[in-house]
Design an enzyme around this catalytic site. Structure first.
Site, mmCIF file in Angstrom:
data_model
loop_
_atom_site.group_PDB
_atom_site.id
_atom_site.type_symbol
_atom_site.label_atom_id
_atom_site.label_comp_id
_atom_site.label_asym_id
_atom_site.label_seq_id
_atom_site.Cartn_x
_atom_site.Cartn_y
_atom_site.Cartn_z
ATOM 1 N N GLY A 110 48.144 47.922 64.182
ATOM 2 C CA GLY A 110 47.775 49.326 64.435
ATOM 3 C C GLY A 110 46.364 49.416 64.954
ATOM 4 C CG ASN A 111 45.075 52.300 67.179
ATOM 5 O OD1 ASN A 111 44.747 53.395 66.767
ATOM 6 N ND2 ASN A 111 46.141 52.112 67.949
ATOM 7 C CG PHE A 112 40.012 51.270 63.109
ATOM 8 C CD1 PHE A 112 40.329 51.132 61.766
ATOM 9 C CD2 PHE A 112 39.512 50.172 63.792
ATOM 10 C CE1 PHE A 112 40.138 49.921 61.114
ATOM 11 C CE2 PHE A 112 39.321 48.960 63.153
ATOM 12 C CZ PHE A 112 39.636 48.830 61.802
#
Ligand code: C5P
Length: 404
Positions: free
Chosen positions: A209-211
């Site tokens: 995923g990512n932030f």
């Protein structure tokens, strides 16, 4: 920014803060509004109908029937008459009844008949406000489209300090004025927004995923809805919630799901704003069981590309549809953003650089430059994501010949 001529139903329930309702009534009348007060039996213990009817210039409604002649008070008529209903103070009991449709007094039946937007200004002791039941009721009401006027922190009737003081009448009036001043330049428009990260499963417990927090997309959705648009918000996993009733939220997890939902929705839209941080790759295969650690050995994952949602929508875009994307860059920002706009057939691209302090993922602020296909460029200072959302809509709509 005027309340002149507006029909306002003011609901009053049984809290010591009911004394502030007299001031609220007076302020609303001074602003030119017509005020019809509906009070609960408990509310009448705190403030008299004589005071309230003298200030509002109308008989106060409390019972289902008028005591003198037995005429029926029509909550249905009130629901149609009102431009807005505000319940101030709203006690824990009244919020609970509103959230659950317990129509045992005139205030609640009026609420259930209401066709206009409804605001509530909670007032109660800090522990009651924090209680999981009250919070759940507030969440339910928010989901139902009711706007919550957050209580202030300070000294309470119990002499305890905390959150639960009804917002001051002047502040409530300002919020209602703001509501009526909201532009409706997007009325009748249908807008698709993608937001948040995507999660690409590795196994049943892990993902890539990512932030991304989703804050920018949610702010855009709220801005478009406040300006009268019907909004479809396709969002990846995020902890955020929405307050506007005209936003349809479609929760997805992966890029594949977001792609499918976006393709299905886009043909009916006037505009799409793609603010989601879509994962570019996903594991070729998702392990059915949790991948076990093997002592001393590494783990290789084969990643395959995800569909590019922006490019897919750019491909099927028809005349009259507006497509807006984001570019989060770390270097050679403008050149990369312009290339992206071209490749994905976007009409506008919103550039934010990770090099700018306070911009990008997770922050409440952002610093953007808006580039258009026709070669225009507008740069903004660091602003709240709400302000950025307003500027994006103003810039893309006002300089676009496609819709207007
Ligand atoms: O190529 P890049 O990810 O930098 O492009 C950013 C823009 O493209 C954003 O508007 C983003 O929402 C969109 N995008 C997309 N689908 C992808 C990757 C990016 O819609 N798979």
């Amino acid at each position: 920014m005027s309340l002149q001529g507006k029909h306002i139903v003011l609901g009053i329930s049984g809290s010591i803060a009911a004394y502030k309702s007299a001031v609220l009534t007076r302020l609303l009348i001074k602003k030119g509004a017509e005020v019809q007060i509906v009070i609960t039996p408990a509310g009448r213990e705190f403030i008299t109908s004589v005071t309230l009817s003298a200030l509002s210039g109308k008989p106060v409604v409390s019972e289902f029937f008028a005591q003198g002649d037995g005429t029926w008070h029509s909550h249905v008529e009130l629901g149609l008459w009102a431009d807005l209903m505000v319940v101030a103070p709203a006690t824990a009991a009244t919020l609970g009844k509103m959230a659950n449709g317990i129509a045992d007094n005139m205030l609640i039946t009026t609420y259930l008949s209401m066709k206009a937007p409804v605001f509530v200004a909670p007032a109660m002791d800090l522990d009651m406000f924090q209680h999981i039941t009250t919070q759940r009721n507030l969440e339910t009401l928010q989901r139902d489209g009711v706007r919550i006027i957050d209580p202030a922190t300070g000294e309470l009737a119990s002499h305890l300090e905390g959150k639960g003081r009804m917002e001051e009448p002047e502040q409530i009036v300002a919020i209602l004025e703001q509501h009526f001043s909201e532009k409706s330049d997007l009325a009748g428009k249908r807008i698709l927004i993608t937001a948040g990260p995507t999660y690409e499963r590795i196994d049943p417990v892990r993902f890539i995923g990512n932030f991304s927090s989703g804050k920018m997309g949610f702010a855009l959705a709220e801005e478009c809805a406040a300006r009268g648009a019907e909004v479809w918000l396709i969002t990846g996993p995020t902890a955020l919630s929405l307050s506007h009733p005209a936003i349809r939220r479609i929760d997805v997890e992966s890029a594949g799901e977001m792609h499918a939902a976006a393709l299905q929705t886009f043909p009916e839209m006037d505009m799409a704003i793609l603010s989601a941080a879509v994962a570019d790759y996903r594991p070729e295969q998702m392990a059915k069981r949790k991948i076990k650690r093997t002592e001393g050995e590494g783990l290789s994952l084969t990643l395959i590309p995800n569909p590019d949602i922006a490019a897919a929508l750019g491909h099927i875009k028809r005349e009259g549809q507006l497509l807006i994307g984001f570019a989060l860059e770390t270097d050679n920002e403008e050149v990369n953003a312009l290339r992206k706009m071209e490749r994905k057939q976007l009409d506008f691209i919103i550039l934010n650089s990770l090099r700018d302090e306070g911009a990008g993922f997770g922050h409440d602020t952002n610093k953007v430059t808006i580039l258009s296909r026709s070669g225009t460029k507008r740069s903004f200072e660091l602003q709240t994501k709400k302000e950025v959302a307003r500027n994006i809509i103003d810039t893309t709509f006002s300089s676009s010949q496609i819709i207007y």
